[in-house]
Structure formats: C-alpha cells, structure tokens
Scaffold this active site. Sequence first.
Site, PDB file in Angstrom:
ATOM      1  N   GLU A  35       0.828  -1.209   0.000  1.00 52.16           N
ATOM      2  CA  GLU A  35       0.000   0.000   0.000  1.00 52.16           C
ATOM      3  C   GLU A  35       0.863   1.259   0.000  1.00 52.16           C
ATOM      4  OE1 GLU A  35      -3.090   0.381  -0.549  1.00 52.16           O
ATOM      5  OE2 GLU A  35      -4.042  -1.520  -0.089  1.00 52.16           O
ATOM      6  N   ASP A  52      -6.402   8.234  -0.330  1.00 52.24           N
ATOM      7  CA  ASP A  52      -5.953   7.209   0.618  1.00 52.24           C
ATOM      8  C   ASP A  52      -4.761   7.755   1.383  1.00 52.24           C
ATOM      9  OD1 ASP A  52      -7.841   5.489  -0.480  1.00 52.24           O
ATOM     10  OD2 ASP A  52      -6.419   4.599  -1.878  1.00 52.24           O
TER      11      ASP A  52
END
Length: 129
Positions: A35, A52
């Site tokens: 991520e 995000d």
Amino acid sequence: KVYERCELAAAMKRLGLDNYRGYSLGNWVCAAKYESNFNTQATNRNTDGSTDYGILEINSRWWCNDGKTPGAKNVCGIPCSVLLRSDITEAVKCAKRIVSDGNGMNAWVAWRNRCKGTDVSRWIRGCRL
C-alpha cells in the site's frame, strides 16, 4: 516516517494486530508494504475524488475526514491527517475498525492482489518479536 520491515512488525504487534480478526502479523506487514512501501506519509488520490492516507492507505470516503471528499462518512471519526503521523497508533485503530467491517482484509486492494493466499510469514521472518 519510512519504517523498516521488522520495526513496523514490532509496532503492529505491540498495537494488537497480530491475529486480529484472524489475520496474522505477516498479512498486515505485507499490506503496508504494497500500500505505502512502509511510508506513513503516503497519499494517493482516487478517481472518485477521495484520497488514501498513510501506511495502510486508509480512504477518506469512508474512514477519515480530509475536508475535501464529497459525501465522506468518517467512520473512524478522525481527521485523515492523523494517519500520516510517524506514530501508527491511530492508523492501526482505524484499520481494526475497517477489518471488522465484513470484508476483512479484502478492503485493501493491494493485500487482495499481492498478499492474500501467499506465504505472508516471510514478512516477519528474522524479526525479533
């Protein structure tokens, strides 16, 4: 802050992620690798206008408030900025809320694509935990 692999594993373990909802520590370290590359300051903009944030790339449409995402829910009840801190306590707290939501770690696309079904124990191998 960019964490070392074992440093992150130790912090996540201390914060209770090992086997949280049945997901071993290696799953969480693997998710963070793909991520954010272990970087707490990672941010990525999505096509829907949400962003995000942080080491686990937590999304502003559902989980945190960044003041600029239309229709945001802020389920974790936090400003997204806290997810960018060197201290991952708030990110872990919110991640626990996310993984409890029904889809488990499938909520993280990178986990689903790159960690799920693999030998995630390699992510904590050689770490003193």
